[in-house]
Design a protein around this motif. Sequence first.
Motif, PDB file in Angstrom:
ATOM      1  N   LEU A 121       0.812  -1.215   0.000  1.00 47.02           N
ATOM      2  CA  LEU A 121       0.000   0.000   0.000  1.00 47.02           C
ATOM      3  C   LEU A 121       0.851   1.273   0.000  1.00 47.02           C
ATOM      4  N   PRO A 153     -10.869  -9.577   3.758  1.00 45.04           N
ATOM      5  CA  PRO A 153     -11.384  -8.306   3.225  1.00 45.04           C
ATOM      6  C   PRO A 153     -10.412  -7.134   3.396  1.00 45.04           C
ATOM      7  N   HIS A 154      -9.700  -7.073   4.533  1.00 45.44           N
ATOM      8  CA  HIS A 154      -8.801  -5.935   4.732  1.00 45.44           C
ATOM      9  C   HIS A 154      -7.575  -6.027   3.831  1.00 45.44           C
ATOM     10  N   HIS A 155      -7.248  -7.224   3.337  1.00 36.19           N
ATOM     11  CA  HIS A 155      -6.189  -7.351   2.340  1.00 36.19           C
ATOM     12  C   HIS A 155      -6.668  -6.813   0.994  1.00 36.19           C
ATOM     13  N   ARG A 156      -7.830  -7.272   0.576  1.00 34.62           N
ATOM     14  CA  ARG A 156      -8.372  -6.877  -0.730  1.00 34.62           C
ATOM     15  C   ARG A 156      -8.599  -5.379  -0.807  1.00 34.62           C
ATOM     16  N   ASN A 157      -8.944  -4.757   0.314  1.00 34.74           N
ATOM     17  CA  ASN A 157      -9.264  -3.336   0.301  1.00 34.74           C
ATOM     18  C   ASN A 157      -8.039  -2.440   0.103  1.00 34.74           C
ATOM     19  N   ARG A 158      -6.850  -3.034   0.188  1.00 37.42           N
ATOM     20  CA  ARG A 158      -5.622  -2.263  -0.011  1.00 37.42           C
ATOM     21  C   ARG A 158      -5.035  -2.423  -1.417  1.00 37.42           C
ATOM     22  N   THR A 160      -5.813  -3.765  -5.842  1.00 36.12           N
ATOM     23  CA  THR A 160      -6.764  -4.017  -6.926  1.00 36.12           C
ATOM     24  C   THR A 160      -6.607  -5.468  -7.358  1.00 36.12           C
TER      25      THR A 160
END
Length: 370
Positions: A121, A153-158, A160
């Motif tokens: 990130l 989910p917190h991985h994917r949100n950082r 694309t």
Amino acid sequence: MKQSAESLFAQSIDECADSILATGHKVTTLVQGHMGTGKSSILKILASKLPDHIPCYFDCTTKDLGDLMLPKIVSDDTQDFVKFVPNEEMGMHHDKPIILMIDEFGKANPSVKNGMMRIMLERTMGNKKLHPESIVFATTNLGTEGVGDLLMPHHRNRITVIRMKKPTATEWIENYAFNAGIHPSLIMWVKENGEQLFQSYEEVDKPDDEVGGNPYIYHPQAQRPAFFTPRSAELASHWLWAKDKLSHNALKSNLIGTIGARGGADLDAYIELVDQLPTQEDIKTKPLEAKVPESSSAIVMIVYRALATMNKDFIDSFMVYLNRLDKEAQALFAMQVRNPKYQKQAIVMSNKKFTEWCIANNFMFSADKK
């Protein structure tokens, strides 16, 4: 099987590379795709487009949290303290633009996934920051393949997440197989059976059914110790190139152990066509006398073999022999030479006999030297 939005808008490998190239210095793109379809070769594609960047390969499957950074005791005039030194595979020690591929991210230990979030990130690890022109991307298998690729989910949100689609048989042949030296017999077998060999398991509900099934590919509902993928196909090609050193039983066994029972047996039966072919040496030394097979499949195999093994010492003789083949075979050869991804294009296009063939056949195609 219902397709996801990511699947419906899946990108080719070149589109994936272009996406990463466009924003990889700011956004980490995770490429999901079928096993053995060349996801990690995106690093080579990017390296060819960014020759001033240093390609770096970080393998998540071999790492625990303690492998990301190691402590280093530092002293100054007043005190001692601990700094953390990043793993060499991350390339942060170069202090130059890098292309960092974080491979098999979905299979990483959960603590490694968390530990990699900052570099993915913020482009930072510890107190060290990547060069601002550095590119970061990651790869992983499809979650539905059932081989351990999981994202919170917190991985994917950082990041694309994009889907890389399987190549078609034609794409694999024209854009990869010829340049990689894949055995011509295998190329031709793939050409004739490509629809099944390159089918996605998501299109097959019951893989072992006689009607509607697929006995060649990986399927999470089928127990197959080996199966066909582009990656295992390349391994099978090595066995075919070495077949003169093996008994027939050993060759067939090796093929079955590489691309599966059905694929190995079918390919073994198919390569018997090779007995119809003139040798490369015959074509090179006696192009006007070398045997021309009656089978159209065998003729196509000769063209594919020539494309895969072309060199400056062979092109003159092959052009003489090519004129003895039918117009369809001649056109097949010329069209593949026209493909800009064919790495031996310059050898053919700079050849006088090929230029003469183009003129004689009104082939709309520049034969300029490169």
